[in-house]
Write an enzyme that holds these catalytic residues in place. Structure first.
Site: not given
Ligand code: NAD
Ligand code: UGA
Length: 423
Positions: A13, A205, A257
């Site tokens: 993110v 979600n 997530c």
């Molecule tokens: P991630 O684990 O990929 O990245 C988090 C980063 O933050 C890491 O690189 C870590 O080293 C760094 N970090 C931790 N503490 C820190 C600090 N004090 N200062 C600076 N850096 C620090 O996590 P992510 O997947 O990017 O998710 C982050 C948040 O966004 C979570 O709350 C997640 O639920 C949310 N989110 C994730 C997704 C997704 O698709 N991955 C989508 C929407 C929302």
């Molecule tokens: C999901 C949401 O789609 C995002 O909108 C959200 O921001 C994110 O979580 C988050 O909060 O981290 P992501 O985890 O990247 O995104 O992946 P998705 O594409 O949503 O898939 C999630 C899981 O559902 C995977 O295991 C995927 O294989 C499965 N999936 C998805 C299915 O089995 N069938 C589908 O039709 C779609």
């Protein structure tokens, strides 16, 4: 108007947010606590598999709009906005662990300039805006919620072309300033209070996870009554109120997530005195889905001492992320029942689990295998040379947990084939 933005945390993110804000014309400093990650990013070397991200990071490293520093304190001194993009993992009781968020807020508090706005982009429960305000202890700094809805694999496109931007704030002026950062993005911008923004993220979600568990439950019903789930879902999806999106049955949902956020919303509800039994059911159906895949393997082969090929390790295609991957859940269960697993994934080169060997291609995974499980829907699995696979396996059995392969072509070559929700 161009602003100066600091992004704390350069994971999926934070890195996407930083690179895309730079792309929208802002001056962005991204920080992390992992020195190696920052070193690589400074060279334009992207540590994750994410389409289009490397190109835009390099473009804005070159034009000076994007930079990377180790540690947050120095990064925030000039910032008009500070985006918190740190992890919020699941804690032992199911609730979101907010320790990274609190630590990040405490680290920057003394260095923020007066009038700066701190934005929660991490997924956080109700009350987190207040929690960050308290950790900052600064009455001259506003805290705003701006949850992120991007998906891994399409993160850049999702950020630049979102379905909506949600902003939660008690301070309307601060909300307008955050909205102005998205001036280059064509999407509805919705401003609400912090609690509604925070619940909107979890509810989105949770709804998507519910749709998937429902889909997988219908697939199980189709198997029981001899219907074809693909046709059932196609027929349902034509109804605009249902739609075709997010109706692909699979091995269960995973990723960084859905699993933690579905547990967290149950926990948020519990704390507030509401028993979210529907969501507990959604999670239970998902656990059963992993077992159902393993049951199918056991229906054709005795797992003690055999080798099973697993195609796909990532939690979905087009990412290298294995966090809470259904493929790993299935592999763990296969190993626990005495099988050896040979796994292949185009983007994942190692797995830290006993009994699983990661190999370099799909044919090497299938060599000597008594069953093949398709766990991730990578395109390249569709185009495998089935004659070559038929020659190298020990027994011809396919369990296709993504309904990806050509079942007719497999059966013509003497394979038993079990998909999801269709025979
Ligand atoms: P991630 O684990 O990929 O990245 C988090 C980063 O933050 C890491 O690189 C870590 O080293 C760094 N970090 C931790 N503490 C820190 C600090 N004090 N200062 C600076 N850096 C620090 O996590 P992510 O997947 O990017 O998710 C982050 C948040 O966004 C979570 O709350 C997640 O639920 C949310 N989110 C994730 C997704 C997704 O698709 N991955 C989508 C929407 C929302
Ligand atoms: C999901 C949401 O789609 C995002 O909108 C959200 O921001 C994110 O979580 C988050 O909060 O981290 P992501 O985890 O990247 O995104 O992946 P998705 O594409 O949503 O898939 C999630 C899981 O559902 C995977 O295991 C995927 O294989 C499965 N999936 C998805 C299915 O089995 N069938 C589908 O039709 C779609």
């Amino acid at each position: 108007m161009s602003s100066t933005i600091a992004v704390i945390g350069t994971g999926y993110v934070g890195l996407t947010t930083g690179a895309c804000f730079a792309h929208l014309g802002h001056r962005v400093i991204c920080t992390d606590v992992v020195a190696d990650k920052i070193e690589r990013l400074r060279r334009g070397d992207i540590p994750i598999h994410e389409a289009g991200l490397e190109q835009i990071v390099r473009e804005h490293l070159d034009d000076g709009n994007l930079s990377f520093v180790l540690g947050s304190e120095d990064a925030v001194t000039e910032a008009d906005f500070v985006y918190l993009c740190v992890p919020t993992p699941q804690s032992a009781d199911g609730a979101a662990d907010l320790s990274y968020l609190k630590a990040a807020a405490s680290e920057i508090s003394a260095k923020l300039k007066p009038g700066a706005i701190v934005v929660n982009k991490s997924t956080v429960p109700v009350g987190s805006t207040l929690l960050v305000e308290q950790a900052l202890g600064r009455s001259d700094v506003a805290v705003v919620s701006n949850p992120e809805f991007l998906r891994e694999g399409t993160a850049v496109d999702d950020f630049l072309h979102p379905d909506r931007v949600v902003i939660g704030a008690d301070d309307q002026a601060a909300a307008s300033r955050v909205a102005s950062l998205y001036a280059g993005v064509r999407a509805p911008i919705m401003v609400t209070d912090p609690a509604s923004a925070e619940i909107c993220k979890y509810a989105s979600n949770a709804f998507l996870a519910t749709k998937l568990s429902f889909t997988n439950a219908i697939a199980a019903l189709c198997e029981a009554v001899g219907a074809d789930v693909n046709d059932v879902l196609l027929g349902m999806g034509y109804d605009h109120r249902i739609g075709h999106e997010f109706l692909r049955p699979g091995p269960g949902w995973g990723g960084s997530c859905f699993p933690k956020d579905s547990q967290a919303i149950v926990s948020i509800a519990e704390d507030a005195g509401y028993d979210f039994s529907l969501m507990r059911g959604v999670i239970a159906v998902n656990e059963q889905q992993f077992d159902r895949v393993v049951d199918k393997v056991e229906s054709v082969v005795d797992l003690g001492g055999v080798t099973v090929a697993v195609l796909g390790i990532a939690f979905k295609a087009n990412t290298d992320d294995t966090r809470q991957s259904p493929a790993l859940e299935i592999m763990k269960r296969l190993v626990a029942k005495g099988a050896s697993v040979k796994a292949y994934d185009p983007a994942v080169t190692s797995v830290d689990l006993d009994g699983i060997e990661v190999v370099d291609d799909a044919y090497a995974a299938c060599e000597g295998a008594s069953a093949i499980v398709v766990a991730t829907e990578w395109d390249e699995f569709k185009w495998l040379d089935l004659d070559k696979i038929a020659e190298v396996v020990a027994e011809r059995n396919v369990i296709d947990a993504r309904n990806l392969l050509d079942r007719g072509a497999l059966r013509r070559r003497g394979f038993s084939y079990q998909g999801v929700g269709r025979n």
